[in-house]
Design an enzyme around this catalytic site. Sequence first.
Site, PDB file in Angstrom:
ATOM      1  N   CYS A  50      -4.935   2.516  -3.710  1.00 55.51           N
ATOM      2  CA  CYS A  50      -3.507   2.970  -3.234  1.00 55.51           C
ATOM      3  C   CYS A  50      -2.284   1.990  -3.394  1.00 55.51           C
ATOM      4  O   CYS A  50      -1.371   1.746  -2.516  1.00 55.51           O
ATOM      5  CB  CYS A  50      -3.615   3.402  -1.587  1.00 55.51           C
ATOM      6  SG  CYS A  50      -4.877   4.767  -1.284  1.00 55.51           S
TER       7      CYS A  50
ATOM      8  N   ASP B   3       3.009  -4.285   8.094  1.00 54.70           N
ATOM      9  CA  ASP B   3       1.828  -3.393   7.924  1.00 54.70           C
ATOM     10  C   ASP B   3       0.821  -4.344   8.121  1.00 54.70           C
ATOM     11  O   ASP B   3       0.418  -5.136   7.495  1.00 54.70           O
ATOM     12  CB  ASP B   3       1.937  -2.785   6.600  1.00 54.70           C
ATOM     13  CG  ASP B   3       0.603  -2.101   6.255  1.00 54.70           C
ATOM     14  OD1 ASP B   3      -0.310  -2.240   7.159  1.00 54.70           O
ATOM     15  OD2 ASP B   3       0.618  -1.560   4.947  1.00 54.70           O
TER      16      ASP B   3
ATOM     17  N   LYS C 138     -10.118  -0.706  10.419  1.00 56.78           N
ATOM     18  CA  LYS C 138     -10.199  -1.792   9.697  1.00 56.78           C
ATOM     19  C   LYS C 138     -10.662  -3.047  10.486  1.00 56.78           C
ATOM     20  O   LYS C 138     -10.621  -4.237  10.317  1.00 56.78           O
ATOM     21  CB  LYS C 138      -8.816  -2.111   9.028  1.00 56.78           C
ATOM     22  CG  LYS C 138      -8.259  -0.943   8.328  1.00 56.78           C
ATOM     23  CD  LYS C 138      -8.321  -1.022   6.958  1.00 56.78           C
ATOM     24  CE  LYS C 138      -7.378   0.103   6.311  1.00 56.78           C
ATOM     25  NZ  LYS C 138      -7.919   0.066   4.928  1.00 56.78           N
TER      26      LYS C 138
ATOM     27  N   GLN D 284      -4.530  -4.643   7.097  1.00 54.46           N
ATOM     28  CA  GLN D 284      -5.515  -5.684   6.552  1.00 54.46           C
ATOM     29  C   GLN D 284      -5.645  -7.009   7.486  1.00 54.46           C
ATOM     30  O   GLN D 284      -6.720  -7.914   7.310  1.00 54.46           O
ATOM     31  CB  GLN D 284      -5.357  -6.105   5.186  1.00 54.46           C
ATOM     32  CG  GLN D 284      -5.506  -4.992   4.048  1.00 54.46           C
ATOM     33  CD  GLN D 284      -6.979  -4.438   4.164  1.00 54.46           C
ATOM     34  OE1 GLN D 284      -7.762  -5.218   4.241  1.00 54.46           O
ATOM     35  NE2 GLN D 284      -7.004  -3.308   3.945  1.00 54.46           N
TER      36      GLN D 284
ATOM     37  N   HIS E 188       0.904  -1.305  -0.032  1.00 53.78           N
ATOM     38  CA  HIS E 188      -0.218  -0.002   0.037  1.00 53.78           C
ATOM     39  C   HIS E 188       0.897   1.389   0.107  1.00 53.78           C
ATOM     40  O   HIS E 188       2.185   1.119   0.567  1.00 53.78           O
ATOM     41  CB  HIS E 188      -0.919  -0.115   1.321  1.00 53.78           C
ATOM     42  CG  HIS E 188      -1.978   0.887   1.472  1.00 53.78           C
ATOM     43  ND1 HIS E 188      -1.825   2.330   1.679  1.00 53.78           N
ATOM     44  CD2 HIS E 188      -3.436   0.934   1.097  1.00 53.78           C
ATOM     45  CE1 HIS E 188      -2.671   2.935   1.817  1.00 53.78           C
ATOM     46  NE2 HIS E 188      -3.733   2.163   1.461  1.00 53.78           N
TER      47      HIS E 188
END
Length: 405
Positions: free
Chosen positions: A361, A197, A223, A200, A120
């Site tokens: 993104c 990261d 999220k 998600q 991303h």
Amino acid sequence: MYDQSPFKSDFAVFSHPDNTELCYLDSAATCLTPKVVAEAMYQYQSFSHANSHKGLYRLSASATERVEQARVSVAEFIGADADELVFTFGTTEAINLVANSFVRPRLSADKNIVISCAEHHANLLPWQRLCQQTGAELRVASLTPQGLLDVAELAALLDDNTCFIAISHISNVLGGLNPVEQVCRLARQQSIPVLIDGAQAVSHGPVDVKHLDCDFYAFSGHKLYGPAGCGVLFARADCIEVMEPDTLGGGIVEQVTLTETRFIDGPMKFEPGSHNVAAICGLVAAIDYIRGIGWPALVAYMDELSVYLHQQLGDLPFIKPLIPGASGAWLCSFQCQGVHSHDVAGMLDGDDIAVRAGHHCAQPLHHYLGLKSSVRVSLGLYNGREDIDRLVASLKHTYQLLAAD
Ligand code: PMP
């Protein structure tokens, strides 16, 4: 398997007269929030709001206590200690914090940073800029045919000058679980700090940062069925110790004179200014909501639903998934043959079906796949089979109406 989700009634949005027909398939962008989250935020904001960590009066002390209890609860949720948990605005801020406070001082023209081509922009731009500014090299690992990070290729990119690795746990476009344990193991063997990261991944199952053995883990409350404006950076205690704050302001100092500042120790030195206590309360409520369902039940429900999604889309010959056969993901990004992604999303919106269209993104990933855009359908707890059936019917209609011959 349910036609309608047993969790749907937990979400007030669907009972609003404007939204009774809403089919929300954009949870990878942001999850809808259950009533318990909105209620926790409302209760705090209405009856207990005060500036935390500053006032000596009861209301302020209670706001401070909420933030610090939240730090314990959120830390526990990801297997961290409370003194390793920084509240941020979201994943984006968390990654920028690491880039500026940890990596920048360690980077020079002879060094390199390793990422993947599926990141991303939030996990690309900070590293790209640091490399541009210092002359360091940004090395980019590609993907396996299944759309996962190619660990062998990543391993080959590492050398004595690798200063940092930053990799997503789950790509927001491809949806598969990257082998981050392997990445962390490789990184540890070579003493290279690593950031995951987790934007998600945090809603996809239990995360244990100690088991992963990563140095940094970032995610966003929104999220995870929580509110926007509250995210988390896990940073190992020894990393926190050596990092200097980059964003400066009130509440992070031991002592200040007009010429010098001595910062406090611990995660709060990265939380200048006033906390978003309502959002932090919302995040805790979201975590409690997930705990209430339990990971095994949540994962089983979502896995079953995602199998149905991939099966149903797989039966449509005009739908071309970006990675064919990547059926484990709780999302599917695809192109509809002969119809622009934005037109697909516009047509679906006409049927009150919310999906994402564009590059999500992740422009370099689309470039890597030879595409400019895609449609992304992503699932949340409120979805049931009926949503997927409606999606399929609307896609068929779209294709019939708009596909170029
Ligand atoms: N990384 C990934 C993988 C994401 O999906 C997102 C959100 N789309 C981000 C980072 C950025 O998160 P936020 O906008 O909450 O800062």
